[in-house]
Structure formats: C-alpha cells, structure tokens
Design a protein around this motif. Sequence first.
Motif, mmCIF file in Angstrom:
data_model
loop_
_atom_site.group_PDB
_atom_site.id
_atom_site.type_symbol
_atom_site.label_atom_id
_atom_site.label_comp_id
_atom_site.label_asym_id
_atom_site.label_seq_id
_atom_site.Cartn_x
_atom_site.Cartn_y
_atom_site.Cartn_z
ATOM 1 N N ARG A 16 59.505 34.966 -45.056
ATOM 2 C CA ARG A 16 58.982 35.891 -44.035
ATOM 3 C C ARG A 16 58.699 35.115 -42.751
ATOM 4 O O ARG A 16 57.551 34.896 -42.388
ATOM 5 N N ARG A 18 60.313 35.780 -39.621
ATOM 6 C CA ARG A 18 60.696 36.427 -38.366
ATOM 7 C C ARG A 18 59.626 36.164 -37.316
ATOM 8 O O ARG A 18 58.432 36.230 -37.614
ATOM 9 N N ASP A 20 58.428 37.951 -35.106
ATOM 10 C CA ASP A 20 57.515 39.075 -34.864
ATOM 11 C C ASP A 20 56.665 39.398 -36.084
ATOM 12 O O ASP A 20 56.076 40.458 -36.170
ATOM 13 N N SER A 21 56.575 38.463 -37.017
ATOM 14 C CA SER A 21 55.754 38.658 -38.207
ATOM 15 C C SER A 21 54.547 37.719 -38.150
ATOM 16 O O SER A 21 54.520 36.764 -37.377
ATOM 17 N N GLY A 24 55.784 34.290 -39.022
ATOM 18 C CA GLY A 24 56.500 33.678 -37.905
ATOM 19 C C GLY A 24 55.551 33.182 -36.829
ATOM 20 O O GLY A 24 55.734 32.106 -36.252
#
Length: 159
Positions: A16, A18, A20-21, A24
Amino acid sequence: YRGFGWLARTARLLGRTRPDSVGGYAIGATQSHRDWLHANEKRTRLRRKWEGLFERYDLILMPVVPTTAIAHLHKGNVFSRKLSVNGAPRPYSDVFPWISLATLLYLPATVAPVGLANGLPVGMQIIAPYLHDRRSIRFAELLASVQPPPTLPQIPNIT
C-alpha cells in the motif's frame, strides 16, 4: 517519526505505497536524505523543462481541479475522505494532482473564476514562471474585467 517509520514499513509489506495513501505519505515523510536528494534532482530537471516552456509562453492556463466547486469535507482525514463522482466513490486526493504541479516546481499560481457549470463556480489556475507572481495576478485581474462570466457545459456530477 517512529510511528511513521513503522507505518511506512507496514505499507511496503502490504503493498500500500500509493502516494495518495496513508502508507505512501508515511514513506515520503520518512525517506532518507539520499532518497530526497534523488527526488529533488528529478524536480530540478522538470523545473528546467518548464523554464524552457516559459521562454515560449507567458503563462500556462489549466484547471484547478477537474470539477465544479465541491462541498468542504471535514470528517475523517484527507486519506479517508471520498468524493462521489457520477455516483461512484473516488479518493478525495484525486483533486491534488491538478494543484501539485505549481507547488512541486515552486511556480506561482493564481486561481480565478471563469464561469459556472451546473450552477457551481469553476476556477482556472494561472501559472507563471518562477518569481513572476505579479504576472499571474495581473492576468487574473484582466480576466475579472470580462463580464459576465460564461456558463460552461455540463461537468460530471461531483458531490
């Protein structure tokens, strides 16, 4: 910082990552100086390309976000908030790429209203070369002198 470090390791293990996470974000917040230098070198190369673009153009006009105005969301955090686009949930962070270019490259950007769509205001980013803030502001002033603002075509329903 330790909490973000733990979160970054967990995010990598779970895949996980990304940007935009939450994972991240934690990875970016705990990156090594070496990784930051590498990313900053990429930013510098991109800034040089945009300097070339501004040799041919005075300003860049682009959307602020790909929607009309949205209701301000206050529940949860930026990673848990959702927008409804044509009835389907989308991450709130889907709007960030449109504004991040100017921020990433240290470029001044002024947002100006350009009309209404679906009865809601639509804005436009006016991006100027580095250190030319007054240029984008002046263009926004000139744009404001055009009355009345036009009614634009329908835009997908965002709530």
